[in-house]
Design a protein around this motif. Structure first.
Motif, mmCIF file in Angstrom:
data_model
loop_
_atom_site.group_PDB
_atom_site.id
_atom_site.type_symbol
_atom_site.label_atom_id
_atom_site.label_comp_id
_atom_site.label_asym_id
_atom_site.label_seq_id
_atom_site.Cartn_x
_atom_site.Cartn_y
_atom_site.Cartn_z
ATOM 1 N N GLY A 64 0.814 -1.216 0.000
ATOM 2 C CA GLY A 64 0.000 0.000 0.000
ATOM 3 C C GLY A 64 0.841 1.256 0.000
ATOM 4 O O GLY A 64 1.790 1.376 -0.771
ATOM 5 N N CYS A 65 0.505 2.179 0.888
ATOM 6 C CA CYS A 65 1.204 3.456 1.001
ATOM 7 C C CYS A 65 2.689 3.248 1.341
ATOM 8 O O CYS A 65 3.023 2.441 2.204
ATOM 9 N N SER A 66 3.568 3.973 0.641
ATOM 10 C CA SER A 66 5.008 3.798 0.869
ATOM 11 C C SER A 66 5.475 4.345 2.218
ATOM 12 O O SER A 66 6.618 4.124 2.607
ATOM 13 N N TYR A 109 0.353 6.060 -2.186
ATOM 14 C CA TYR A 109 0.216 6.722 -0.883
ATOM 15 C C TYR A 109 -1.229 6.641 -0.440
ATOM 16 O O TYR A 109 -2.139 6.535 -1.260
ATOM 17 N N CYS A 110 -1.417 6.764 0.890
ATOM 18 C CA CYS A 110 -2.782 6.725 1.415
ATOM 19 C C CYS A 110 -3.404 8.112 1.342
ATOM 20 O O CYS A 110 -4.601 8.254 1.171
ATOM 21 N N ARG A 111 -2.568 9.164 1.510
ATOM 22 C CA ARG A 111 -3.083 10.522 1.409
ATOM 23 C C ARG A 111 -1.947 11.481 1.105
ATOM 24 O O ARG A 111 -0.767 11.127 1.227
ATOM 25 N N ILE A 166 -0.592 13.978 2.526
ATOM 26 C CA ILE A 166 0.410 14.346 3.529
ATOM 27 C C ILE A 166 1.551 13.307 3.574
ATOM 28 O O ILE A 166 2.723 13.660 3.735
ATOM 29 N N HIS A 167 1.224 12.051 3.324
ATOM 30 C CA HIS A 167 2.277 11.028 3.268
ATOM 31 C C HIS A 167 3.083 11.127 1.979
ATOM 32 O O HIS A 167 4.266 10.824 1.951
ATOM 33 N N GLN A 168 2.433 11.561 0.911
ATOM 34 C CA GLN A 168 3.164 11.772 -0.343
ATOM 35 C C GLN A 168 4.202 12.889 -0.166
ATOM 36 O O GLN A 168 5.356 12.741 -0.563
HETATM 37 ZN ZN LIG Z 1 0.239 6.431 4.355
#
Ligand SMILES: [Zn+2]
Ligand SMILES: [Zn+2]
Length: 357
Positions: free
Chosen positions: A32-34, A52-54, A56-58
């Protein structure tokens, strides 16, 4: 030559060979999100292989991801500029008529080089999407052009293994070892027409060459280690369940324990004594271990302690040399480190070898 570009010259002169982006050892593919490995609906719109999940994580990941991401994008653009005209030339014997010194700026060569650069960069990212995309690129390139300029056949096995496509991996390696004929690289010969080959068969076909290549041996050996770990687990579960558990329950347990390849053996493994097949696999693995050592004596030490070998990226890689090990180990290392217990089997075999000496 109008299609000569500054940037292409970088590739031709080996920027992609000495790609300095770091090698990250992986023990599990990122699904999933890195950043948090959850979710992952958001995809990087430059390299398309990191999720990414959202937002802000990107943003949080940008600093770390930027270098490799920009390189992938650049190589993709170089590929688009060289193709698809470059790619269409493949169907013609044009390359034979090109003087050797100009081959490096042949549109097809440019296209292949850029595409190879993309693949090698994607392989450095430990996301499932990156591994899937790299493998698809490699298989497409081999499918379009059997004359394997970059020895892509050594890149595919590790990726198949990382994706859990064990049977496909075995069929692929077996075809390139037994059926591939370098004199017949035309597109009329059937390609990878081996399906569902028996992974329990003796590995002699991979050891017949006087100078066998290490990657096919390493791939087949890892496949067999996975089978061994799987069968041993099945044996343990069957023992714990004991003889009084009804067959239907035993079958149910089996389904949860075994890999698809072992499951395909179905009936026979569910009911029979597992000692003989386990014993046979152990013997095969021992023989493959020796065959790998014979092909390249540096591999096993580096597999257990890779150190700087994974990032050495030498120019030259003659068979049996330390450079060959440094070139090929990164192709398959993560497939081994992601297979729980596999490198432990090598450590055991090393101990055994030492105590015999
Ligand atoms: Zn994430
Ligand atoms: Zn990216």
């Amino acid at each position: 030559m109008e299609d000569w570009s500054e940037e292409y010259r970088d590739y031709a002169q080996g920027e992609y060979y000495s790609d300095p982006s770091p090698f990250h050892i992986s023990t599990k593919l990122i699904e999933g999100c890195s950043v948090c490995d959850k979710g992952g609906l958001l995809r990087c719109d430059a390299c398309y292989v990191v999720h990414y999940c959202r937002r802000i994580h990107q943003y949080a990941h940008r600093k770390q991801h930027k270098s490799v991401c920009t390189k992938i994008k650049k190589a993709q653009q170089a590929k688009l500029r060289a193709g698809p005209d470059g790619a269409q030339d493949w169907a013609h014997p044009l390359e034979d008529r090109w003087p050797h010194r100009l081959w490096i700026i042949h549109p097809m060569r440019q296209y292949l080089t850029a595409r190879f650069a993309v693949v090698k960069l994607q392989m450095k990212l430990n996301t499932r999407t990156a591994v899937q995309t790299a493998l698809k690129n490699i298989l497409d390139m081999l499918n379009e052009r059997r004359q394997d300029d970059f020895y892509l056949r050594d890149l595919a096995p590790g990726l198949f293994l990382r994706l859990g496509c064990d049977q496909e991996c075995y069929d692929f390696v077996k075809w390139w070892t037994c059926r591939f004929d370098p004199r017949k690289t035309d597109m009329d010969t059937p390609y990878v027409d081996i399906k569902d080959a028996d992974m329990f068969e003796a590995p002699d076909i991979f050891m017949e060459d006087t100078r066998p290549h290490v990657v096919p041996l390493l791939a087949v050996m890892l496949l067999k280690i996975r089978l061994l770990i799987n069968l041993t687990e099945l044996q343990r579960v069957k023992r714990e369940a004991g003889p009084y558990v009804p067959q239907e329950i035993q079958d149910l347990i089996t389904i949860h324990v075994v890999s698809p390849v072992v499951a395909a053996k179905g009936e026979s493994f569910q009911r029979e004594n597992l000692v003989p097949p386990i014993h046979d696999l152990k013997r095969q693995i021992r023989r493959l271990y020796d065959a790998v050592h014979k092909a390249n004596k540096y591999i096993w030490l580096a597999m257990v302690r890779p150190g700087n070998h994974l990032t050495a990226m030498p120019w030259y890689s003659g068979t049996g040399t330390i450079q060959e090990m440094q070139t090929k180990l990164p192709y398959i290392y993560n497939a081994w480190s992601e297979s729980t217990g596999a490198i432990g089997v090598i450590e055991e075999l090393q101990k055994e070898t030492r105590s015999c000496e």
